[in-house]
Design an enzyme around this catalytic site. Structure first.
Site, PDB file in Angstrom:
ATOM      1  CE  LYS A 127      -3.998  -2.216   2.230  1.00 24.38           C
ATOM      2  NZ  LYS A 127      -4.977  -2.150   3.351  1.00 24.38           N
TER       3      LYS A 127
ATOM      4  CE1 TYR B 178      -9.504  -2.994   0.522  1.00 21.79           C
ATOM      5  CE2 TYR B 178      -8.441  -1.105  -0.465  1.00 21.79           C
ATOM      6  CZ  TYR B 178      -8.376  -2.259   0.281  1.00 21.79           C
ATOM      7  OH  TYR B 178      -7.171  -2.677   0.806  1.00 21.79           O
TER       8      TYR B 178
ATOM      9  CG  PHE C 239     -13.219   1.923   7.112  1.00 23.22           C
ATOM     10  CD1 PHE C 239     -12.748   1.315   5.959  1.00 23.22           C
ATOM     11  CD2 PHE C 239     -13.858   1.127   8.061  1.00 23.22           C
ATOM     12  CE1 PHE C 239     -12.912  -0.042   5.735  1.00 23.22           C
ATOM     13  CE2 PHE C 239     -14.038  -0.237   7.843  1.00 23.22           C
ATOM     14  CZ  PHE C 239     -13.562  -0.816   6.675  1.00 23.22           C
TER      15      PHE C 239
ATOM     16  NE  ARG D  24      -6.616 -12.188   5.452  1.00 22.00           N
ATOM     17  CZ  ARG D  24      -7.266 -11.025   5.411  1.00 22.00           C
ATOM     18  NH1 ARG D  24      -7.140 -10.222   4.352  1.00 22.00           N
ATOM     19  NH2 ARG D  24      -8.042 -10.644   6.393  1.00 22.00           N
TER      20      ARG D  24
ATOM     21  CB  THR E  13      -7.252  -5.250  10.034  1.00 24.47           C
ATOM     22  OG1 THR E  13      -7.793  -6.442   9.447  1.00 24.47           O
ATOM     23  CG2 THR E  13      -7.587  -4.053   9.164  1.00 24.47           C
TER      24      THR E  13
ATOM     25  NE  ARG F  86      -2.483  -5.441   7.225  1.00 29.39           N
ATOM     26  CZ  ARG F  86      -3.635  -5.999   6.865  1.00 29.39           C
ATOM     27  NH1 ARG F  86      -4.177  -6.962   7.595  1.00 29.39           N
ATOM     28  NH2 ARG F  86      -4.258  -5.593   5.768  1.00 29.39           N
TER      29      ARG F  86
ATOM     30  CG  ASN G 214      -3.650  -2.100   6.902  1.00 26.96           C
ATOM     31  OD1 ASN G 214      -3.548  -1.833   5.701  1.00 26.96           O
ATOM     32  ND2 ASN G 214      -4.679  -2.758   7.391  1.00 26.96           N
TER      33      ASN G 214
ATOM     34  CG  HIS H 254      -5.453  -6.320  -0.342  1.00 26.20           C
ATOM     35  ND1 HIS H 254      -6.687  -6.447   0.250  1.00 26.20           N
ATOM     36  CD2 HIS H 254      -5.442  -7.186  -1.387  1.00 26.20           C
ATOM     37  CE1 HIS H 254      -7.401  -7.358  -0.436  1.00 26.20           C
ATOM     38  NE2 HIS H 254      -6.667  -7.808  -1.430  1.00 26.20           N
TER      39      HIS H 254
ATOM     40  CD  GLU I 198      -8.940  -9.312  -3.870  1.00 27.99           C
ATOM     41  OE1 GLU I 198      -7.803  -9.649  -3.479  1.00 27.99           O
ATOM     42  OE2 GLU I 198      -9.862  -9.027  -3.071  1.00 27.99           O
TER      43      GLU I 198
END
Ligand code: ATP
Ligand code: MG
Length: 140
Positions: free
Chosen positions: A11, A51, A59, A87, A93, A104, A114, A117, A128
């Site tokens: 990100k 998203y 948010f 993950r 998160t 993270r 964070n 993704h 995706e």
């Protein structure tokens, strides 16, 4: 468990701090192979669509603004159980709740910025990946 693919994004908070290589080192150490990768600037429409599942969340606006605030690195990761493995190595998160050693926990600035993704299911991973990569870009 067969080899699986998942989709990942480094990100804007992480690209801004020049952390692409450090994030990739954690992914590779976790047994994930980066089989496709490119740095892009997402448009607002692309971020909103990506998203879209969160569009009713409070948010959402801020998240879209953040995701287009700088370049991102989109990636396809391959490995045993890649969706779950990624993950795991990403961490929770909210970085305050992320296990030590996760991406993270090490790099995220806050619950929004964070750093990464990762797809949350094999089905979403396929959608995706197809959203950001063409077949010819996936060399395995
Ligand atoms: P991602 O989908 O980015 O891999 P995730 O699956 O851990 O992350 P989601 O619940 O899908 O988390 O939320 C998507 C993204 O929205 C988060 O990664 C984060 O950037 C942002 N986000 C989630 N919850 C909040 C919140 N309470 N406040 C601000 N931003 C949030
Ligand atoms: Mg998610």
């Amino acid at each position: 468990m067969a080899t699986e693919r998942t989709f990942s994004i480094i990100k804007p908070d992480a690209t801004r701090r020049n952390l692409t290589g450090k994030v990739n080192a954690v992914l590779e150490a976790a047994g994930l192979r980066i089989v496709a990768q490119k740095r892009i600037q997402m448009t607002q429409a692309q971020a909103e669509a990506f998203y879209g599942v969160h569009k009713e969340r409070p948010f959402f606006r801020d998240l879209v603004t953040f995701m287009i605030s700088g370049p991102v690195v989109v990636q396809v990761l391959e490995g045993e159980n890649a969706v779950a493995r990624n993950r795991e190595v990403m961490g929770a998160t909210d970085p305050k709740k992320a296990d030590a050693g996760t991406i993270r926990a090490q790099f995220a600035e806050n619950i929004e910025a964070n750093s990464v993704h990762g797809s949350d299911s094999a089905e979403n991973a396929a959608t995706e990946i197809a959203y950001f990569f063409s077949g010819i870009e996936l060399v395995g």
